[in-house]
Design a protein around this motif. Sequence first.
Motif, PDB file in Angstrom:
ATOM      1  N   GLU A   1     -22.130 -14.056   6.716  1.00  0.00           N
ATOM      2  CA  GLU A   1     -20.910 -14.224   5.929  1.00  0.00           C
ATOM      3  C   GLU A   1     -21.210 -14.080   4.433  1.00  0.00           C
ATOM      4  N   ARG A   2     -22.322 -14.676   4.001  1.00  0.00           N
ATOM      5  CA  ARG A   2     -22.714 -14.573   2.597  1.00  0.00           C
ATOM      6  C   ARG A   2     -23.005 -13.119   2.230  1.00  0.00           C
ATOM      7  N   ILE A   3     -23.723 -12.413   3.097  1.00  0.00           N
ATOM      8  CA  ILE A   3     -24.054 -11.004   2.833  1.00  0.00           C
ATOM      9  C   ILE A   3     -22.787 -10.164   2.802  1.00  0.00           C
ATOM     10  N   ILE A   4     -21.861 -10.458   3.723  1.00  0.00           N
ATOM     11  CA  ILE A   4     -20.593  -9.702   3.746  1.00  0.00           C
ATOM     12  C   ILE A   4     -19.811  -9.960   2.465  1.00  0.00           C
ATOM     13  N   LYS A   5     -19.764 -11.221   2.013  1.00  0.00           N
ATOM     14  CA  LYS A   5     -19.061 -11.538   0.766  1.00  0.00           C
ATOM     15  C   LYS A   5     -19.705 -10.824  -0.411  1.00  0.00           C
ATOM     16  N   GLU A   6     -21.037 -10.840  -0.455  1.00  0.00           N
ATOM     17  CA  GLU A   6     -21.745 -10.150  -1.543  1.00  0.00           C
ATOM     18  C   GLU A   6     -21.460  -8.649  -1.499  1.00  0.00           C
ATOM     19  N   ALA A   7     -21.465  -8.085  -0.288  1.00  0.00           N
ATOM     20  CA  ALA A   7     -21.208  -6.645  -0.154  1.00  0.00           C
ATOM     21  C   ALA A   7     -19.790  -6.318  -0.603  1.00  0.00           C
ATOM     22  N   ARG A   8     -18.839  -7.169  -0.233  1.00  0.00           N
ATOM     23  CA  ARG A   8     -17.451  -6.941  -0.662  1.00  0.00           C
ATOM     24  C   ARG A   8     -17.329  -7.052  -2.172  1.00  0.00           C
ATOM     25  N   ALA A   9     -17.989  -8.070  -2.742  1.00  0.00           N
ATOM     26  CA  ALA A   9     -17.928  -8.234  -4.197  1.00  0.00           C
ATOM     27  C   ALA A   9     -18.563  -7.033  -4.884  1.00  0.00           C
ATOM     28  N   GLU A  10     -19.693  -6.556  -4.361  1.00  0.00           N
ATOM     29  CA  GLU A  10     -20.355  -5.387  -4.945  1.00  0.00           C
ATOM     30  C   GLU A  10     -19.480  -4.144  -4.802  1.00  0.00           C
ATOM     31  N   ARG A  11     -18.842  -3.994  -3.639  1.00  0.00           N
ATOM     32  CA  ARG A  11     -17.941  -2.864  -3.429  1.00  0.00           C
ATOM     33  C   ARG A  11     -16.781  -2.912  -4.414  1.00  0.00           C
ATOM     34  N   ASP A  12     -16.205  -4.123  -4.583  1.00  0.00           N
ATOM     35  CA  ASP A  12     -15.089  -4.270  -5.518  1.00  0.00           C
ATOM     36  C   ASP A  12     -15.519  -3.948  -6.941  1.00  0.00           C
ATOM     37  N   SER A  13     -16.704  -4.433  -7.329  1.00  0.00           N
ATOM     38  CA  SER A  13     -17.167  -4.147  -8.686  1.00  0.00           C
ATOM     39  C   SER A  13     -17.450  -2.656  -8.860  1.00  0.00           C
ATOM     40  N   MET A  14     -17.992  -2.007  -7.819  1.00  0.00           N
ATOM     41  CA  MET A  14     -18.258  -0.573  -7.906  1.00  0.00           C
ATOM     42  C   MET A  14     -16.946   0.206  -8.015  1.00  0.00           C
ATOM     43  N   LEU A  15     -15.922  -0.213  -7.244  1.00  0.00           N
ATOM     44  CA  LEU A  15     -14.627   0.458  -7.322  1.00  0.00           C
ATOM     45  C   LEU A  15     -13.996   0.257  -8.697  1.00  0.00           C
ATOM     46  N   LYS A  16     -14.115  -0.964  -9.228  1.00  0.00           N
ATOM     47  CA  LYS A  16     -13.561  -1.242 -10.557  1.00  0.00           C
ATOM     48  C   LYS A  16     -14.284  -0.396 -11.604  1.00  0.00           C
ATOM     49  N   GLU A  17     -15.605  -0.342 -11.499  1.00  0.00           N
ATOM     50  CA  GLU A  17     -16.394   0.460 -12.435  1.00  0.00           C
ATOM     51  C   GLU A  17     -16.028   1.939 -12.314  1.00  0.00           C
ATOM     52  N   ALA A  18     -15.811   2.396 -11.082  1.00  0.00           N
ATOM     53  CA  ALA A  18     -15.434   3.801 -10.873  1.00  0.00           C
ATOM     54  C   ALA A  18     -14.066   4.079 -11.482  1.00  0.00           C
ATOM     55  N   ARG A  19     -13.122   3.118 -11.321  1.00  0.00           N
ATOM     56  CA  ARG A  19     -11.794   3.312 -11.918  1.00  0.00           C
ATOM     57  C   ARG A  19     -11.894   3.387 -13.444  1.00  0.00           C
ATOM     58  N   VAL A  20     -12.676   2.457 -14.018  1.00  0.00           N
ATOM     59  CA  VAL A  20     -12.833   2.443 -15.482  1.00  0.00           C
ATOM     60  C   VAL A  20     -13.477   3.748 -15.941  1.00  0.00           C
ATOM     61  N   LEU A  21     -14.501   4.205 -15.222  1.00  0.00           N
ATOM     62  CA  LEU A  21     -15.174   5.450 -15.569  1.00  0.00           C
ATOM     63  C   LEU A  21     -14.215   6.625 -15.451  1.00  0.00           C
ATOM     64  N   LYS A  22     -13.407   6.636 -14.391  1.00  0.00           N
ATOM     65  CA  LYS A  22     -12.425   7.709 -14.193  1.00  0.00           C
ATOM     66  C   LYS A  22     -11.428   7.722 -15.344  1.00  0.00           C
ATOM     67  N   GLU A  23     -10.918   6.531 -15.690  1.00  0.00           N
ATOM     68  CA  GLU A  23      -9.935   6.456 -16.776  1.00  0.00           C
ATOM     69  C   GLU A  23     -10.549   6.890 -18.107  1.00  0.00           C
ATOM     70  N   SER A  24     -11.799   6.470 -18.347  1.00  0.00           N
ATOM     71  CA  SER A  24     -12.439   6.875 -19.606  1.00  0.00           C
ATOM     72  C   SER A  24     -12.681   8.381 -19.626  1.00  0.00           C
ATOM     73  N   MET A  25     -13.056   8.952 -18.456  1.00  0.00           N
ATOM     74  CA  MET A  25     -13.271  10.398 -18.406  1.00  0.00           C
ATOM     75  C   MET A  25     -11.955  11.141 -18.634  1.00  0.00           C
ATOM     76  N   ILE A  26     -10.872  10.618 -18.041  1.00  0.00           N
ATOM     77  CA  ILE A  26      -9.566  11.265 -18.221  1.00  0.00           C
ATOM     78  C   ILE A  26      -9.150  11.174 -19.678  1.00  0.00           C
ATOM     79  N   THR A  27      -9.321   9.994 -20.277  1.00  0.00           N
ATOM     80  CA  THR A  27      -8.957   9.814 -21.679  1.00  0.00           C
ATOM     81  C   THR A  27      -9.792  10.722 -22.564  1.00  0.00           C
ATOM     82  N   GLU A  28     -11.083  10.786 -22.280  1.00  0.00           N
ATOM     83  CA  GLU A  28     -11.972  11.641 -23.069  1.00  0.00           C
ATOM     84  C   GLU A  28     -11.575  13.112 -22.918  1.00  0.00           C
ATOM     85  N   ALA A  29     -11.260  13.517 -21.687  1.00  0.00           N
ATOM     86  CA  ALA A  29     -10.855  14.908 -21.456  1.00  0.00           C
ATOM     87  C   ALA A  29      -9.542  15.207 -22.184  1.00  0.00           C
ATOM     88  N   LYS A  30      -8.598  14.242 -22.154  1.00  0.00           N
ATOM     89  CA  LYS A  30      -7.337  14.440 -22.860  1.00  0.00           C
ATOM     90  C   LYS A  30      -7.580  14.571 -24.361  1.00  0.00           C
TER      91      LYS A  30
END
Length: 165
Positions: A67-96
């Motif tokens: 359960e602890r490993i699953i929670k950690e994996a979910r938290a890591e997945r969420d942080s990776m998705l958040k980081e990917a969204r931020v990176l995507k938005e920054s790339m879009i803003t930079e491209a614009k």
Amino acid sequence: MDLLHDFSPGLFFMQTIILLILIFLMRKFAWKPILNSLNDREEGIQGALDAAENAKKELQNLQADNERIIKEARAERDSMLKEARVLKESMITEAKDEAQQEANKIVAQAQETIEGEKKAAIAELKQQVAAISIEIAEKVVRKELDNKENQMDLVDSMLGDVTLN
């Protein structure tokens, strides 16, 4: 069948001795192995119960770890998705921003080109107008200067224009 009449003290004594010898032999050779096997069996059962309890505790620990490993994996997945969204938005803003800068640069270059072509066209137009004006002036002056009287009138009008300016 009276038991008291058939009682024989010698027989009783012998049977008692045989019984005591039998008990001694049973205790020496039969009871110990039987009791040892019973004790071994009891210890085996107790060991199996302890092992089952330990396995149950270990299973609970493994479930908690899972359960602890699953929670950690979910938290890591969420942080990776958040980081990917931020990176995507920054790339879009930079491209614009880059596209806007490039568009502004292209517009500025186009305006400079238009201004240069406009100046060149005006200069060419001035040259053509000047050339046409000179031709017209030559024709007019020739016609005007054909006779003396017209020449004098022209000189007088030019002198009048010069004093007015």
